[in-house]
Design a protein around this motif. Structure first.
Motif, PDB file in Angstrom:
ATOM      1  N   ARG A  74     -16.323 -32.013 -19.877  1.00 47.17           N
ATOM      2  CA  ARG A  74     -15.411 -31.695 -18.769  1.00 47.17           C
ATOM      3  C   ARG A  74     -14.562 -30.465 -19.072  1.00 47.17           C
ATOM      4  O   ARG A  74     -14.493 -29.522 -18.282  1.00 47.17           O
ATOM      5  CB  ARG A  74     -14.493 -32.889 -18.472  1.00 47.17           C
ATOM      6  N   GLU A 132     -11.430 -29.997 -10.396  1.00 50.72           N
ATOM      7  CA  GLU A 132     -12.041 -31.020  -9.551  1.00 50.72           C
ATOM      8  C   GLU A 132     -13.569 -30.915  -9.577  1.00 50.72           C
ATOM      9  O   GLU A 132     -14.265 -31.928  -9.596  1.00 50.72           O
ATOM     10  CB  GLU A 132     -11.510 -30.936  -8.113  1.00 50.72           C
ATOM     11  N   GLU A 133     -14.093 -29.694  -9.589  1.00 46.45           N
ATOM     12  CA  GLU A 133     -15.556 -29.515  -9.683  1.00 46.45           C
ATOM     13  C   GLU A 133     -16.080 -30.069 -11.000  1.00 46.45           C
ATOM     14  O   GLU A 133     -17.110 -30.748 -11.036  1.00 46.45           O
ATOM     15  CB  GLU A 133     -15.922 -28.029  -9.589  1.00 46.45           C
ATOM     16  N   ARG A 189     -14.698 -32.371 -12.906  1.00 43.97           N
ATOM     17  CA  ARG A 189     -14.571 -33.840 -12.890  1.00 43.97           C
ATOM     18  C   ARG A 189     -15.674 -34.485 -12.056  1.00 43.97           C
ATOM     19  O   ARG A 189     -16.214 -35.521 -12.427  1.00 43.97           O
ATOM     20  CB  ARG A 189     -13.202 -34.247 -12.383  1.00 43.97           C
ATOM     21  N   THR A 190     -16.005 -33.876 -10.927  1.00 40.20           N
ATOM     22  CA  THR A 190     -17.070 -34.404 -10.074  1.00 40.20           C
ATOM     23  C   THR A 190     -18.405 -34.388 -10.806  1.00 40.20           C
ATOM     24  O   THR A 190     -19.152 -35.377 -10.782  1.00 40.20           O
ATOM     25  CB  THR A 190     -17.161 -33.596  -8.763  1.00 40.20           C
ATOM     26  N   LEU A 191     -18.719 -33.267 -11.469  1.00 38.68           N
ATOM     27  CA  LEU A 191     -19.975 -33.181 -12.220  1.00 38.68           C
ATOM     28  C   LEU A 191     -20.023 -34.199 -13.356  1.00 38.68           C
ATOM     29  O   LEU A 191     -21.047 -34.847 -13.575  1.00 38.68           O
ATOM     30  CB  LEU A 191     -20.182 -31.771 -12.772  1.00 38.68           C
ATOM     31  N   ARG A 203     -18.355 -37.002 -13.584  1.00 39.19           N
ATOM     32  CA  ARG A 203     -18.462 -38.346 -13.012  1.00 39.19           C
ATOM     33  C   ARG A 203     -19.924 -38.640 -12.640  1.00 39.19           C
ATOM     34  O   ARG A 203     -20.464 -39.689 -12.970  1.00 39.19           O
ATOM     35  CB  ARG A 203     -17.562 -38.454 -11.778  1.00 39.19           C
ATOM     36  N   ARG A 204     -20.552 -37.677 -11.991  1.00 40.14           N
ATOM     37  CA  ARG A 204     -21.920 -37.884 -11.492  1.00 40.14           C
ATOM     38  C   ARG A 204     -22.975 -37.879 -12.589  1.00 40.14           C
ATOM     39  O   ARG A 204     -23.905 -38.676 -12.580  1.00 40.14           O
ATOM     40  CB  ARG A 204     -22.236 -36.812 -10.458  1.00 40.14           C
TER      41      ARG A 204
END
Length: 134
Positions: free
Chosen positions: A55, A66-67, A69-71, A73-74
């Protein structure tokens, strides 16, 4: 300092851990970067040892928080963690040992550095004695 590029999460991503990001990693994982790398390589890692280098490395490589964190998470949290251990290792190794071909003091392409030589006295050696044996 240049980051490393990895094919990850379906594309090419740059990962860079600056000193400030390494400090954030230390706080999050309660260990220094070398210790985290050791835990990753000896399979004694903790969850944040895997998540946080990826991250933070994405953020250092230019993604918004945010980008990143999204990556993560996914592609890390929603999958088996062991799939991401090698990525976390690579990101940390890039920060600790440099990117491949990123040698300290290496001149930029097309630029040459002048060759400097130092005399024996400048390099700390003793000047040659001119006196013979006593």
């Amino acid at each position: 300092m240049k980051g490393i590029e990895l094919t990850w999460a379906g594309g090419e991503h740059e990962f860079l851990l600056t000193i400030d990001l390494l400090r954030a990693l230390q706080l999050k994982c309660d260990a220094g970067p070398q210790h985290i790398l050791e835990r990753l390589t000896t399979r004694r890692w903790m969850i944040d040892d895997v998540l946080e280098p990826i991250r933070l490395g994405l953020e250092g490589g230019g993604l918004r928080k945010e980008e990143a964190r999204t990556l993560v998470r996914r592609f890390v949290e929603d999958r088996p963690l062991t799939e991401s251990v090698l990525t976390a290792q690579a990101v940390l190794m890039g920060a600790l040992f440099g990117a491949e071909g990123d040698l300290p003091g290496e001149a930029e392409a097309g630029k040459e550095r002048p060759i400097r030589t130092r005399s024996q006295e400048e390099s700390g050696g003793s000047p040659a004695s001119i006196a013979g044996p006593a």
